[in-house]
Write a protein that holds these residues in place. Structure first.
Motif, PDB file in Angstrom:
ATOM      1  N   ARG A  19      17.040  -9.630   5.014  1.00 11.84           N
ATOM      2  CA  ARG A  19      17.623  -8.280   4.965  1.00 11.84           C
ATOM      3  C   ARG A  19      16.994  -7.406   3.890  1.00 11.84           C
ATOM      4  O   ARG A  19      16.755  -6.223   4.128  1.00 11.84           O
ATOM      5  N   GLU A  20      16.700  -7.934   2.729  1.00 13.87           N
ATOM      6  CA  GLU A  20      16.282  -7.111   1.597  1.00 13.87           C
ATOM      7  C   GLU A  20      15.094  -7.739   0.886  1.00 13.87           C
ATOM      8  O   GLU A  20      15.051  -8.952   0.688  1.00 13.87           O
ATOM      9  N   TRP A  21      14.123  -6.888   0.507  1.00 16.76           N
ATOM     10  CA  TRP A  21      12.932  -7.356  -0.193  1.00 16.76           C
ATOM     11  C   TRP A  21      12.626  -6.446  -1.387  1.00 16.76           C
ATOM     12  O   TRP A  21      12.795  -5.229  -1.309  1.00 16.76           O
ATOM     13  N   SER A  22      12.143  -7.053  -2.447  1.00 21.68           N
ATOM     14  CA  SER A  22      11.639  -6.286  -3.590  1.00 21.68           C
ATOM     15  C   SER A  22      10.226  -5.813  -3.286  1.00 21.68           C
ATOM     16  O   SER A  22       9.416  -6.544  -2.699  1.00 21.68           O
ATOM     17  N   GLY A  23       9.935  -4.575  -3.694  1.00 15.91           N
ATOM     18  CA  GLY A  23       8.594  -4.039  -3.485  1.00 15.91           C
ATOM     19  C   GLY A  23       7.528  -4.868  -4.185  1.00 15.91           C
ATOM     20  O   GLY A  23       6.439  -5.092  -3.642  1.00 15.91           O
ATOM     21  N   ASP A  24       7.840  -5.346  -5.396  1.00  4.60           N
ATOM     22  CA  ASP A  24       6.877  -6.164  -6.135  1.00  4.60           C
ATOM     23  C   ASP A  24       6.610  -7.491  -5.429  1.00  4.60           C
ATOM     24  O   ASP A  24       5.468  -7.968  -5.376  1.00  4.60           O
ATOM     25  N   VAL A  25       7.670  -8.076  -4.863  1.00  9.85           N
ATOM     26  CA  VAL A  25       7.495  -9.349  -4.147  1.00  9.85           C
ATOM     27  C   VAL A  25       6.643  -9.140  -2.904  1.00  9.85           C
ATOM     28  O   VAL A  25       5.742  -9.945  -2.598  1.00  9.85           O
ATOM     29  N   LEU A  26       6.888  -8.054  -2.171  1.00 13.70           N
ATOM     30  CA  LEU A  26       6.088  -7.772  -0.991  1.00 13.70           C
ATOM     31  C   LEU A  26       4.630  -7.521  -1.365  1.00 13.70           C
ATOM     32  O   LEU A  26       3.708  -7.995  -0.675  1.00 13.70           O
ATOM     33  N   ALA A  27       4.414  -6.771  -2.439  1.00 13.14           N
ATOM     34  CA  ALA A  27       3.045  -6.481  -2.861  1.00 13.14           C
ATOM     35  C   ALA A  27       2.303  -7.768  -3.208  1.00 13.14           C
ATOM     36  O   ALA A  27       1.144  -7.969  -2.809  1.00 13.14           O
ATOM     37  N   ALA A  28       2.960  -8.665  -3.958  1.00 12.79           N
ATOM     38  CA  ALA A  28       2.331  -9.935  -4.324  1.00 12.79           C
ATOM     39  C   ALA A  28       2.077 -10.799  -3.091  1.00 12.79           C
ATOM     40  O   ALA A  28       1.031 -11.454  -2.972  1.00 12.79           O
ATOM     41  N   ARG A  29       3.014 -10.789  -2.143  1.00 17.27           N
ATOM     42  CA  ARG A  29       2.875 -11.626  -0.948  1.00 17.27           C
ATOM     43  C   ARG A  29       1.744 -11.138  -0.057  1.00 17.27           C
ATOM     44  O   ARG A  29       1.042 -11.945   0.574  1.00 17.27           O
ATOM     45  N   LEU A  30       1.551  -9.826   0.004  1.00 14.27           N
ATOM     46  CA  LEU A  30       0.535  -9.263   0.883  1.00 14.27           C
ATOM     47  C   LEU A  30      -0.769  -8.947   0.158  1.00 14.27           C
ATOM     48  O   LEU A  30      -1.735  -8.495   0.791  1.00 14.27           O
ATOM     49  N   GLY A  31      -0.819  -9.147  -1.163  1.00 17.68           N
ATOM     50  CA  GLY A  31      -2.054  -8.953  -1.918  1.00 17.68           C
ATOM     51  C   GLY A  31      -2.458  -7.508  -2.077  1.00 17.68           C
ATOM     52  O   GLY A  31      -3.661  -7.189  -2.035  1.00 17.68           O
ATOM     53  N   VAL A  32      -1.477  -6.619  -2.238  1.00 20.12           N
ATOM     54  CA  VAL A  32      -1.762  -5.195  -2.437  1.00 20.12           C
ATOM     55  C   VAL A  32      -0.947  -4.699  -3.624  1.00 20.12           C
ATOM     56  O   VAL A  32      -0.178  -5.448  -4.232  1.00 20.12           O
ATOM     57  N   THR A  33      -1.103  -3.417  -3.941  1.00 23.32           N
ATOM     58  CA  THR A  33      -0.356  -2.840  -5.056  1.00 23.32           C
ATOM     59  C   THR A  33       1.004  -2.329  -4.581  1.00 23.32           C
ATOM     60  O   THR A  33       1.242  -2.126  -3.379  1.00 23.32           O
ATOM     61  N   SER A  34       1.907  -2.093  -5.549  1.00 28.10           N
ATOM     62  CA  SER A  34       3.221  -1.543  -5.219  1.00 28.10           C
ATOM     63  C   SER A  34       3.097  -0.146  -4.619  1.00 28.10           C
ATOM     64  O   SER A  34       3.886   0.245  -3.753  1.00 28.10           O
ATOM     65  N   ARG A  35       2.078   0.600  -5.072  1.00 29.87           N
ATOM     66  CA  ARG A  35       1.871   1.933  -4.523  1.00 29.87           C
ATOM     67  C   ARG A  35       1.512   1.858  -3.037  1.00 29.87           C
ATOM     68  O   ARG A  35       1.976   2.672  -2.229  1.00 29.87           O
ATOM     69  N   THR A  36       0.690   0.873  -2.670  1.00 27.30           N
ATOM     70  CA  THR A  36       0.340   0.680  -1.261  1.00 27.30           C
ATOM     71  C   THR A  36       1.572   0.336  -0.439  1.00 27.30           C
ATOM     72  O   THR A  36       1.743   0.822   0.685  1.00 27.30           O
ATOM     73  N   ILE A  37       2.450  -0.500  -1.001  1.00 22.66           N
ATOM     74  CA  ILE A  37       3.684  -0.854  -0.297  1.00 22.66           C
ATOM     75  C   ILE A  37       4.537   0.387  -0.053  1.00 22.66           C
ATOM     76  O   ILE A  37       5.108   0.558   1.031  1.00 22.66           O
ATOM     77  N   ARG A  38       4.604   1.283  -1.045  1.00 26.93           N
ATOM     78  CA  ARG A  38       5.396   2.501  -0.866  1.00 26.93           C
ATOM     79  C   ARG A  38       4.815   3.350   0.263  1.00 26.93           C
ATOM     80  O   ARG A  38       5.563   3.923   1.061  1.00 26.93           O
ATOM     81  N   ARG A  39       3.493   3.422   0.354  1.00 25.36           N
ATOM     82  CA  ARG A  39       2.865   4.176   1.449  1.00 25.36           C
ATOM     83  C   ARG A  39       3.147   3.518   2.794  1.00 25.36           C
ATOM     84  O   ARG A  39       3.357   4.200   3.801  1.00 25.36           O
ATOM     85  N   ASP A  40       3.141   2.192   2.804  1.00 26.05           N
ATOM     86  CA  ASP A  40       3.438   1.479   4.056  1.00 26.05           C
ATOM     87  C   ASP A  40       4.847   1.791   4.545  1.00 26.05           C
ATOM     88  O   ASP A  40       5.078   1.958   5.746  1.00 26.05           O
ATOM     89  N   PHE A  41       5.800   1.873   3.621  1.00 25.05           N
ATOM     90  CA  PHE A  41       7.170   2.170   4.026  1.00 25.05           C
ATOM     91  C   PHE A  41       7.308   3.621   4.492  1.00 25.05           C
ATOM     92  O   PHE A  41       8.100   3.919   5.386  1.00 25.05           O
ATOM     93  N   THR A  42       6.551   4.519   3.899  1.00 33.02           N
ATOM     94  CA  THR A  42       6.533   5.893   4.398  1.00 33.02           C
ATOM     95  C   THR A  42       6.025   5.924   5.832  1.00 33.02           C
ATOM     96  O   THR A  42       6.563   6.636   6.687  1.00 33.02           O
ATOM     97  N   ARG A  43       5.009   5.125   6.118  1.00 33.15           N
ATOM     98  CA  ARG A  43       4.450   5.040   7.464  1.00 33.15           C
ATOM     99  C   ARG A  43       5.490   4.483   8.442  1.00 33.15           C
ATOM    100  O   ARG A  43       5.623   4.959   9.576  1.00 33.15           O
ATOM    101  N   LEU A  44       6.254   3.470   8.026  1.00 34.56           N
ATOM    102  CA  LEU A  44       7.287   2.903   8.889  1.00 34.56           C
ATOM    103  C   LEU A  44       8.357   3.938   9.226  1.00 34.56           C
ATOM    104  O   LEU A  44       8.820   4.022  10.365  1.00 34.56           O
ATOM    105  N   ARG A  45       8.736   4.754   8.233  1.00 37.25           N
ATOM    106  CA  ARG A  45       9.734   5.793   8.499  1.00 37.25           C
ATOM    107  C   ARG A  45       9.202   6.808   9.511  1.00 37.25           C
ATOM    108  O   ARG A  45       9.933   7.291  10.384  1.00 37.25           O
TER     109      ARG A  45
END
Length: 330
Positions: A19-45
């Motif tokens: 249900r819930e994920w930390s941005g830092d955990v996702l970034a580490a799991r996918l090998g990208v930066t937290s800023r990239t994760i934020r852009r990915d979530f903007t894309r999902l919206r």
């Protein structure tokens, strides 16, 4: 672009699994930066996925309920599980057969070739068993109505065909709905009957004129710990008297709790005392019915009909002859 697309799908799959994920955990799991994760979530919206974000170190992200069902992402094992479930789903709800078939075709058409080849191993062919009487079908709208009423704490009223042995009568009921249950292919719902002032279960195929008058109720504590045992011990749990070609009633020297646990789902039963149970059930033949009764390995007295008594006499003679026969020699 392929990296962005695959990462977006990976994030979506993770959000559906947890249900819930930390941005830092996702970034580490996918090998990208937290800023990239934020852009990915903007894309999902932008794609229509209702993503919620909470402020804080690393940020917290989750999928929220939306106004429509967005595209879903399944891994291979999830896809196979869904295909198997659609092929083996019980057809006891009116109107869902075609929807299940269409969903199955859609999944198979969209699967990559490697997964489609793997699924060829899982083609399922269901074969009817003569001992399993097909359960009565119930309308999907009834399930939706009862489920919604239970969630919103609204009373339901209906006419119910209560069965006792070979007798049946229509009774009016006003019930506080609690839970839907499927047992032995048959649909039940549990509720508190305000007129009877007790918790009861109802076979949905016997419910007619279901109505939600708009009256609300205060929820009660369900008195049983085991929903399965509660359903099994209801005296009016089984099939109608005309469901089977051969149907009989016996008085059995066995506690009702034990009989309820092991008797077929279509059987009706009642406790006479702590060690004696009256059971009414059916089968495709009188000999088959006696065979089912003998599985309890206890004494019983046949109450009817005469055909069952006659079959018991013939079977006793046949068994007596078999007991006198010597061992078969090859």
């Amino acid at each position: 672009m392929p990296d962005i697309a695959s990462r977006t799908l990976a994030i979506l799959s993770l959000l559906q699994a947890q249900r819930e994920w930390s941005g830092d955990v996702l970034a580490a799991r996918l090998g990208v930066t937290s800023r990239t994760i934020r852009r990915d979530f903007t894309r999902l919206r932008e794609l229509g996925y209702p993503v919620e974000a909470a402020r804080g170190p690393g940020g917290l992200y989750r999928l929220a309920p939306g106004t429509r069902l967005p595209p879903l992402v399944f891994d291979d094992e999830q896809a196979i599980s869904i295909v198997l479930a659609l092929q083996t789903a019980p057809s006891s709800v009116v109107g869902l057969d075609d929807a299940a078939a269409r969903a199955l075709r859609t999944l198979k058409d969209l699967m990559p070739p490697r997964l489609a080849r793997r699924l060829q191993t899982f083609e399922v062919h269901q074969i009817d068993n003569a001992w399993d009487l097909a359960p009565p079908k119930v309308p999907s709208g009834m399930l939706t109505c009862l489920s919604t009423a239970a969630q919103q704490l609204q009373l339901v009223s209906f006419s119910y065909r209560a069965c006792s042995g070979d007798a049946a009568e229509d009774v009016a009921a006003v019930v506080e709905p609690y839970k839907l249950v499927v047992w032995s292919g048959r649909w039940y719902f549990i509720g508190y009957d305000q007129r009877e002032r007790s918790w009861l279960s109802y076979r949905l195929d016997r419910v007619e004129n279901l109505h939600v008058p708009g009256w609300r109720f205060t929820p009660r504590q369900f008195p049983a710990d085991d929903v399965t045992a509660f359903i099994q011990l209801q005296p009016d749990r089984g099939d109608d008297s005309d469901a089977w070609p051969c149907r009989g009633t016996v008085r059995m020297d066995c506690p009702v709790e034990l009989v309820a646990k092991w008797a077929p789902g279509g059987a009706n039963l009642a406790a006479i005392d702590e060690s004696t149970t009256r059971i009414t059930m059916g089968a495709w033949s009188w000999a088959g019915l006696l065979g089912l009764l003998c599985t309890f390995s206890c004494d019983f007295v046949i109450e009817g009909p005469p055909e069952l008594t006659a079959a018991a006499g013939e079977m006793s003679r046949r068994l007596a002859r078999s007991a006198k026969t010597g061992p078969v020699r090859s």
